[in-house]
Design an enzyme around this catalytic site. Structure first.
Site, mmCIF file in Angstrom:
data_model
loop_
_atom_site.group_PDB
_atom_site.id
_atom_site.type_symbol
_atom_site.label_atom_id
_atom_site.label_comp_id
_atom_site.label_asym_id
_atom_site.label_seq_id
_atom_site.Cartn_x
_atom_site.Cartn_y
_atom_site.Cartn_z
ATOM 1 C CG HIS A 66 -1.678 -1.068 1.622
ATOM 2 N ND1 HIS A 66 -1.182 -2.183 2.231
ATOM 3 C CD2 HIS A 66 -3.014 -1.265 1.486
ATOM 4 C CE1 HIS A 66 -2.178 -3.037 2.438
ATOM 5 N NE2 HIS A 66 -3.294 -2.521 1.992
ATOM 6 C CG ASP A 70 1.908 -0.929 3.336
ATOM 7 O OD1 ASP A 70 1.211 -0.558 4.282
ATOM 8 O OD2 ASP A 70 1.528 -1.728 2.445
HETATM 9 C C1 XLS Z 1 -7.117 -6.462 4.751
HETATM 10 C C2 XLS Z 1 -6.781 -6.708 3.360
HETATM 11 C C3 XLS Z 1 -5.739 -5.778 2.754
HETATM 12 C C4 XLS Z 1 -5.713 -5.896 1.263
HETATM 13 C C5 XLS Z 1 -4.996 -4.782 0.573
HETATM 14 O O1 XLS Z 1 -7.745 -7.265 5.419
HETATM 15 O O2 XLS Z 1 -6.387 -8.047 3.249
HETATM 16 O O3 XLS Z 1 -4.499 -5.992 3.308
HETATM 17 O O4 XLS Z 1 -5.133 -7.098 0.843
HETATM 18 O O5 XLS Z 1 -5.476 -3.548 0.938
#
Ligand code: XLS
Ligand code: CA
Ligand code: CA
Length: 437
Positions: A99, A102
């Site tokens: 993301h 991140d």
């Molecule tokens: C959260 C989600 C997230 C997605 C990407 O539960 O898994 O991490 O994979 O935003």
């Protein structure tokens, strides 16, 4: 300088090896059904869990001990880039996913956030060039910051909608810059708590509009990634709009988006929706939208999204079976959207966790390949539905039958006989295959 000096390069040593820093089943060049394991599995590291998550839970602060803990936000971001490429190199993982937030800290303004992101994206690009590692997907985090309290694309506040759109625009530009194979939309805050204050129709229409804008913009800038939408039934919102694969599919169809999207199916989200992982993969597959997977597992004793590393061989086998039946994942891959347990706080645990997940998927792949090769489930299913291959069944399938012709048939067809489904015997057969590979 190494950030993980105690960890050697992880090699395949095969079954029976006692070396914790070795693969027992993942042998990247081993050919299974005409493709190498590496080509089948297309493993990816999830940046957020591996380099950002610290082990916090609702009752306690982080426990993870990382060498970058004490650095300033930008220096920390840079150290994590180094850590990412070292970990990928040592584990022989070809892809990663992130993301925006991140990789780079948010600034005080949107412009400042973009600036931070640009600095880190340049660094990621350099590292990708020198290591040959690739981006499986990137995404915009439209759920953590308090501005998304009422949603992002489905907010009641048009200013937040605009901010979200700008963030997605930047995400698409970053994806293009880094040559991402896919771009993910997970609607963390796209849902609602109560109908007492919600205009559901407007919210869904707006989400449809936002995704169309993203499709148009990607086209405009020549970003040819596969768009993926990731279903999840709860957490954080009580009523998530993308509840499961079937619900998400209906949304994509209603808003004329199906041709532009595939699904990113996560194991733990499947079980939170009250489905098995293979159910969700199967729904996506038979509708032609199985794009990529988030490989993890939940805990049957806990009702939330624990995002554990996948170690359940039954699930990895049936997941890989669906993927093989799909003809592979195409541009998608197996992303470890999984975090080490709070009690596994050492750097080494990050490696042991990935080894466990990669070996479990490699073993699942081998078992699934055997199921496919020997047509074990195909034969069971074909036999079970053979009544549709001739006579009245063939008439039903071909469209020849009418209510009247079926009535005439049913009136003279006494008694009806059913056959056993033999489920216990079938499960025992699958067990034998999992043990044997
Ligand atoms: C959260 C989600 C997230 C997605 C990407 O539960 O898994 O991490 O994979 O935003
Ligand atoms: Ca996920
Ligand atoms: Ca999850």
């Amino acid at each position: 300088m190494s950030l993980f000096p105690n960890v050697p390069k992880i090699q395949y040593e095969g079954r029976g090896s006692k070396n914790p820093f070795a693969f027992k089943h993942y042998n990247p060049q081993e050919v299974v059904l005409g493709k190498t394991m590496e080509e089948h599995l297309r493993f990816a590291v999830a940046y957020w869990h591996t380099f950002v998550a610290s082990g916090t839970d609702p009752f306690g602060v982080g426990t993870a001990v990382r060498s970058w803990d004490s650095l300033s936000p930008m220096d920390k971001a840079k150290a994590r880039v180094e850590a990412n490429f070292e970990l990928m190199e040592k584990l022989n993982i070809p892809f990663y996913c992130f993301h925006d937030v991140d990789v780079a800290p948010e600034g005080a303004t949107l412009a400042e956030s973009f600036k931070n992101l640009d600095t880190i994206v340049a660094l990621l690009k350099d590292n990708m060039k020198s290591t040959g590692k690739k981006l499986l997907w990137n995404t915009a985090n439209l759920f953590t910051n308090p501005r998304y309290v009422h949603g992002a694309g489905t907010t009641n506040n048009a200013d937040v909608f605009a901010y979200s759109a700008a963030t997605i625009k930047k995400g698409l530009e970053v994806g293009k810059e880094l040559g991402a194979a896919n771009y993910v939309f997970w609607g963390g805050r796209e849902g609602y708590e109560s109908l007492l204050n919600t205009d559901m129709k407007l919210e869904l229409d707006n989400l449809g509009r936002l995704l169309h804008m993203a499709v148009d913009y990607a086209k405009e800038i020549g970003f040819d990634a596969q768009f993926l939408i990731e279903p999840k039934p709860k957490e954080p919102t009580k009523h998530q709009y993308d509840f499961d694969a079937a619900t998400t599919l209906a949304f994509l169809q209603n808003y004329g988006l199906k041709e532009h999207f595939k699904l990113n199916i996560e194991a733990n989200h499947a079980t939170l929706a009250g489905h098995t992982f293979e159910h969700e993969l199967h729904v996506a597959r038979i509708n032609g939208v199985l794009g990529s997977i988030d490989a993890n597992q939940g805990d049957v004793l806990l009702g939330w999204d624990t995002d554990e590393f996948p170690t359940d061989l039954y699930t990895t086998t049936l997941a890989m079976y669906e993927i093989l039946k799909n003809g592979g994942l195409g541009r998608g891959g197996v992303n470890f959207d999984a975090k080490v347990r709070r009690s596994s706080f050492d750097d080494e645990d990050l490696f042991f966790a990935h080894i466990a997940g990669m070996d479990s998927y490699a073993r699942g792949l081998k078992a699934a390949a055997k199921l496919v090769e020997e047509r074990v489930l195909d034969e069971i299913v074909e036999r079970r539905y053979r009544s549709f291959q001739e006579g009245i069944g063939a008439d039903i399938v071909s469209g020849k039958a009418t209510l009247a012709s079926l009535e005439a048939y049913a009136l003279q067809n006494n008694p009806i006989r059913n056959e056993s489904g033999r489920l216990e015997q079938i499960r025992a057969t699958v067990n034998e295959i999992i043990f044997s590979v």
